[in-house]
Design a protein around this motif. Structure first.
Motif, PDB file in Angstrom:
ATOM      1  N   THR A 127       0.834  -1.190   0.000  1.00 53.27           N
ATOM      2  CA  THR A 127       0.000   0.000   0.000  1.00 53.27           C
ATOM      3  C   THR A 127       0.869   1.240   0.000  1.00 53.27           C
ATOM      4  O   THR A 127       0.614   2.183  -0.752  1.00 53.27           O
ATOM      5  N   SER A 128       1.910   1.250   0.800  1.00 48.70           N
ATOM      6  CA  SER A 128       2.824   2.390   0.842  1.00 48.70           C
ATOM      7  C   SER A 128       3.491   2.609  -0.517  1.00 48.70           C
ATOM      8  O   SER A 128       3.600   3.750  -0.979  1.00 48.70           O
ATOM      9  N   ASP A 129       3.916   1.531  -1.145  1.00 47.00           N
ATOM     10  CA  ASP A 129       4.534   1.637  -2.467  1.00 47.00           C
ATOM     11  C   ASP A 129       3.553   2.197  -3.491  1.00 47.00           C
ATOM     12  O   ASP A 129       3.919   3.024  -4.328  1.00 47.00           O
ATOM     13  N   LEU A 130       2.299   1.751  -3.428  1.00 44.64           N
ATOM     14  CA  LEU A 130       1.279   2.243  -4.356  1.00 44.64           C
ATOM     15  C   LEU A 130       1.010   3.724  -4.149  1.00 44.64           C
ATOM     16  O   LEU A 130       0.886   4.488  -5.111  1.00 44.64           O
ATOM     17  N   ILE A 131       0.904   4.142  -2.904  1.00 44.96           N
ATOM     18  CA  ILE A 131       0.659   5.557  -2.596  1.00 44.96           C
ATOM     19  C   ILE A 131       1.827   6.397  -3.095  1.00 44.96           C
ATOM     20  O   ILE A 131       1.636   7.432  -3.746  1.00 44.96           O
ATOM     21  N   GLU A 132       3.048   5.952  -2.803  1.00 51.17           N
ATOM     22  CA  GLU A 132       4.239   6.679  -3.250  1.00 51.17           C
ATOM     23  C   GLU A 132       4.266   6.798  -4.773  1.00 51.17           C
ATOM     24  O   GLU A 132       4.494   7.877  -5.324  1.00 51.17           O
ATOM     25  N   ALA A 133       4.033   5.697  -5.467  1.00 53.65           N
ATOM     26  CA  ALA A 133       4.049   5.700  -6.933  1.00 53.65           C
ATOM     27  C   ALA A 133       2.981   6.633  -7.497  1.00 53.65           C
ATOM     28  O   ALA A 133       3.226   7.368  -8.458  1.00 53.65           O
ATOM     29  N   TYR A 134       1.805   6.606  -6.896  1.00 53.55           N
ATOM     30  CA  TYR A 134       0.697   7.464  -7.337  1.00 53.55           C
ATOM     31  C   TYR A 134       1.087   8.940  -7.209  1.00 53.55           C
ATOM     32  O   TYR A 134       0.919   9.727  -8.151  1.00 53.55           O
ATOM     33  N   LEU A 135       1.618   9.315  -6.058  1.00 56.03           N
ATOM     34  CA  LEU A 135       1.992  10.710  -5.837  1.00 56.03           C
ATOM     35  C   LEU A 135       3.148  11.134  -6.742  1.00 56.03           C
ATOM     36  O   LEU A 135       3.149  12.235  -7.292  1.00 56.03           O
ATOM     37  N   LYS A 136       4.117  10.253  -6.928  1.00 56.08           N
ATOM     38  CA  LYS A 136       5.256  10.590  -7.792  1.00 56.08           C
ATOM     39  C   LYS A 136       4.827  10.725  -9.252  1.00 56.08           C
ATOM     40  O   LYS A 136       5.377  11.552  -9.983  1.00 56.08           O
TER      41      LYS A 136
END
Length: 161
Positions: A6-15
């Motif tokens: 989930t953290s990786d997905l959130i980070e990727a989305y924001l980036k």
């Protein structure tokens, strides 16, 4: 879903959004709904993956109309950037924060991949863990590197890949 995923997905989305825009504003609750997670998960991602060491500034306003604003740091001058990074820490620095700075120097083309990997080894816990003052020694190394880089002529740098 695991927390890390989930953290990786959130980070990727924001980036991904930040690739198109230098600054974004988000609402923590809306992001939590979007990713079906608790709002503290959003805080975790922002606090650990969008730091100044990684090239981002974060501003937040709490309350009903609150927001979290994430902005890419603009690197206008290599010398000025290195001076700013050098002021981010004092007489100690953790391995994690030093590694984040080295990663940012690589991303900005200031260090080659090989140079970055050599520095990561130099500041690693495995190398410096011979003394109780590991973070102090690491900070001295990082200050020395940043000072040296800030006065190096950019034309003398080797292949940046």
């Amino acid at each position: 879903m695991s927390q890390q995923n989930t953290s990786d997905l959130i980070e990727a989305y924001l980036k991904k959004i930040l690739e198109e825009s230098e600054r974004i504003e988000i609402r923590r609750a809306e992001m939590a709904d979007l990713f079906n997670c608790v709002p503290s998960q959003i805080n975790y991602v922002i606090n650990t993956r969008f730091t100044i060491q990684r090239g981002y500034t974060v501003e937040s306003k709490r309350g009903g109309g609150g927001y979290i604003r994430i902005e890419k740091v603009q690197v206008t001058s290599c010398h000025h950037f290195l001076e700013q990074v050098n002021q981010l820490f004092g007489q100690t620095i953790s391995e994690k924060d030093a590694a984040a700075i080295i990663q940012k120097l690589y991303e900005e083309g200031i260090l080659s991949k090989r140079e970055g990997n050599l520095l990561l080894t130099t500041i690693s816990k495995a190398v410096l863990n011979t003394t109780a003052e590991e973070n102090t020694i690491r900070a001295r190394i990082m200050h020395g590197i940043l000072e040296r880089l800030s006065y190096e002529d950019s034309d003398t740098r080797t292949d940046q890949k």
